[in-house]
Write an enzyme that holds these catalytic residues in place. Structure first.
Site, mmCIF file in Angstrom:
data_model
loop_
_atom_site.group_PDB
_atom_site.id
_atom_site.type_symbol
_atom_site.label_atom_id
_atom_site.label_comp_id
_atom_site.label_asym_id
_atom_site.label_seq_id
_atom_site.Cartn_x
_atom_site.Cartn_y
_atom_site.Cartn_z
ATOM 1 N N CYS A 162 0.857 -1.200 0.000
ATOM 2 C CA CYS A 162 0.000 0.000 0.000
ATOM 3 C C CYS A 162 0.892 1.250 0.000
ATOM 4 O O CYS A 162 1.801 1.344 -0.827
ATOM 5 C CB CYS A 162 -0.937 -0.056 1.198
ATOM 6 S SG CYS A 162 -2.196 1.234 1.181
ATOM 7 N N ASP A 315 -9.465 -4.273 -5.544
ATOM 8 C CA ASP A 315 -8.985 -3.284 -4.575
ATOM 9 C C ASP A 315 -9.815 -1.996 -4.667
ATOM 10 O O ASP A 315 -9.986 -1.439 -5.748
ATOM 11 C CB ASP A 315 -7.510 -2.973 -4.868
ATOM 12 C CG ASP A 315 -6.775 -2.380 -3.690
ATOM 13 O OD1 ASP A 315 -7.426 -1.703 -2.880
ATOM 14 O OD2 ASP A 315 -5.560 -2.596 -3.579
ATOM 15 N N HIS A 344 -7.961 -5.472 -1.445
ATOM 16 C CA HIS A 344 -6.733 -4.859 -0.918
ATOM 17 C C HIS A 344 -6.141 -5.672 0.241
ATOM 18 O O HIS A 344 -4.951 -5.976 0.259
ATOM 19 C CB HIS A 344 -7.072 -3.446 -0.435
ATOM 20 C CG HIS A 344 -5.890 -2.622 -0.053
ATOM 21 N ND1 HIS A 344 -5.046 -2.074 -0.978
ATOM 22 C CD2 HIS A 344 -5.406 -2.255 1.162
ATOM 23 C CE1 HIS A 344 -4.100 -1.381 -0.357
ATOM 24 N NE2 HIS A 344 -4.299 -1.493 0.951
#
Lengths: 374, 147
Positions: A162, A315, A344
């Site tokens: 991320c 995601d 995600h």
């Protein structure tokens, strides 16, 4: 022999008192997340308790400020090249070591990797003035050095997740020495394609300066309110699934572990947030090579190591469109994009992770890592 | 599965109530279908609101005002506490942070010392004691620290 009536009565009263106490405690801190309010009911009804955090054995190798460098040693090391995880500053690292048998870190250690992870900790007053330069040239660089020193290796695999992926890319662009491979997992690169988050952080209506000046570090309720607004209804209705499966301890354990992690945000270091929002979300300087850190431009074209660009197809936080341009922005000859049909968080905590995602990533890293000398 | 002495917790009233709630909202039931439609409608409405320019303008302006008010209030409170020679909230929080970090540093120091000893052994040409495939540092139980 069945329990006597007074015993059952006592158990019932004790249970009610515990439940009331837990709910009262949650009401006192009044978080946005429903987890602290609903968890006591689920625990009481299912008999399941919160699992421990990061159960894979580990040691603290180094600390600086709120940051800790953790080492997860392989039971039987097969690769000389260690892996260093750089996690996002928004949530906690322990999603990487989610639950026993369902942990990315545990999987990698069993594959013979010496694994390290940066836990950013809970930023306090000292982190309010932390800059991107301190973060990359100070904390991450020191973590890299300690990883190489402890693992007795000259190179490592940097594994960013991320926002941690964005930091790992920026780090490798500025300090490429020692980075043999880079895994960018669900990494925002092109911030103009960030959907709701790009819209909400637009300079037209989001004054990041007044937020950072008011609080120092960005407080968790501000961050939580953003995630809450992204899916306000589902935030509550997903608890109905655990009500349906209250008899399934495995499901309840996984559900509680996931919700606990989601309800454990940390304040975001103020100055890092200010530059992140301005340079990345508001002006999209990062993919253009115009973001400056410590007076130097973060130019992704300087990256030449092997890169694996991991995209989660479902995601909703780092949208696939944000990560897709990465191969065209770096100079690496060995740059591959792999897509997985998960969300995600699913990349590191879903049941598909252990069967489809991690073996594939591990094989990619393994093929590019030095083996242990006999 | 039932146990004569201790009924599983899911047999409790609370568990049955939660299961009923789950059942009533399941998309396969009649009530669940209504609930699902309501959920979809609410989601659409929420998305419409949060993306509307009017909402963004109003919420942005309210946030800015509250942040600026906080900046002024903090300045006044901390100034008053300093005048009274009392520790401010941020000073107390800072102290708490320092204590927590010291604990982490002591833990890391142990690991680092092991590494130094290992390096010294090598320099002196002394073979370190045979150990598991993994050299220093030795594994410990997972850290209990969370915050």
């Amino acid at each position: 022999m069945t329990a006597s009536t007074p015993q059952r009565l006592r158990s019932f009263v004790t249970g009610q008192v515990e439940l009331t106490r837990a709910v009262a405690l949650a009401l006192k801190s009044r978080p946005f997340n429903p987890y602290p309010y609903l968890k006591p009911f689920i625990e009481r009804a299912s008999g399941v308790r919160e699992p421990p955090i990061s159960a894979t054995p580990h040691t603290v190798v180094y600390t600086r400020g709120s940051m800790r460098l953790l080492r997860y040693a392989a039971p039987r090391r097969r690769h000389r090249t260690p892996i260093l995880f750089v996690y996002s500053l928004i949530n906690r690292w322990y999603i990487l070591d989610f639950l026993p048998g369902r942990s990315l870190i545990e999987h990698l250690t069993r594959e013979g990797y010496d694994v390290y992870a940066i836990d950013w900790g809970v930023p306090g007053q000292d982190e309010e003035r932390l800059t991107w330069d301190d973060l990359l040239g100070g904390l991450i660089q020191t973590a890299v050095r300690w990883t190489l020193r402890v693992s007795k290796s000259r190179e490592l695999t940097l594994y960013g997740y991320c926002m941690g992926g964005t930091m790992a890319l920026a780090y490798t662009s500025l300090y490429p020495e020692g980075v043999r491979n880079l895994v960018a997992q669900a990494t925002p690169v092109d911030f103009s394609k960030g959907g709701l988050y790009t819209l909400w952080t637009s300079a037209n209506h989001f004054d990041v300066d007044s937020l950072v000046d008011a609080y120092g570090n960005v407080p968790t309720p501000v961050l939580e309110s953003g995630f809450l607004m992204a899916a306000p209804v589902q935030r509550l209705t997903r608890w109905l699934e655990v009500c349906r499966r209250i008899d399934d301890p495995e499901f309840v354990t996984t559900f509680l572990a996931m919700e606990r992690w989601g309800a454990d945000p940390v304040p975001f270091p103020g100055e890092v947030y200010r530059q992140y929002i301005k340079d990345c979300y508001q002006q999209n300087l990062f993919p253009q090579g115009l973001m400056e850190v410590g007076g130097e431009r973060v130019d992704l074209r300087r990256i030449q190591c092997a890169i694996l660009n991991v995209i989660a197809e479902h995601d909703t936080i780092a949208l696939p469109a944000m990560s897709e341009p990465l191969p065209s922005l770096v100079s690496s000859k060995d740059c591959e994009t792999r897509r997985y049909p998960v969300g995600h968080i699913g990349l590191s905590a879903s049941s598909k992770g252990a069967t489809k995602v991690w073996p594939s990533i591990s094989a990619w890293i393994g093929a590019r890592s030095k083996p242990m000398e006999p | 599965m039932s146990h004569p002495e201790r009924p599983p917790p899911s047999q409790g009233l609370l568990a049955r109530g939660l299961k009923l709630l789950g059942h009533l909202t399941h998309p396969d039931t009649r009530t669940g279908k209504v609930f699902t439609r309501a959920e979809e409608g609410l989601t659409r409405a929420a998305a419409k609101v949060t993306e509307s320019p009017a909402y963004l303008r109003v919420s942005g302006s309210l946030m800015r005002q509250s942040f600026n008010a906080r900046i002024r209030r903090n300045g006044l409170v901390e100034g008053a506490l300093r005048t009274l020679r009392l520790p401010t909230t941020s000073e107390v929080e800072n102290l708490r942070d320092q204590l927590r970090r010291m604990n982490d540093q002591v833990e890391a120091l142990g690991t680092q010392l092991e590494l130094v000893v290992d390096l010294l052994h090598r320099q002196e040409g002394v073979e370190p004691e045979p150990e598991s495939p993994e050299p220093t540092p030795k594994e410990r139980a997972p850290s209990k620290r969370r915050r």
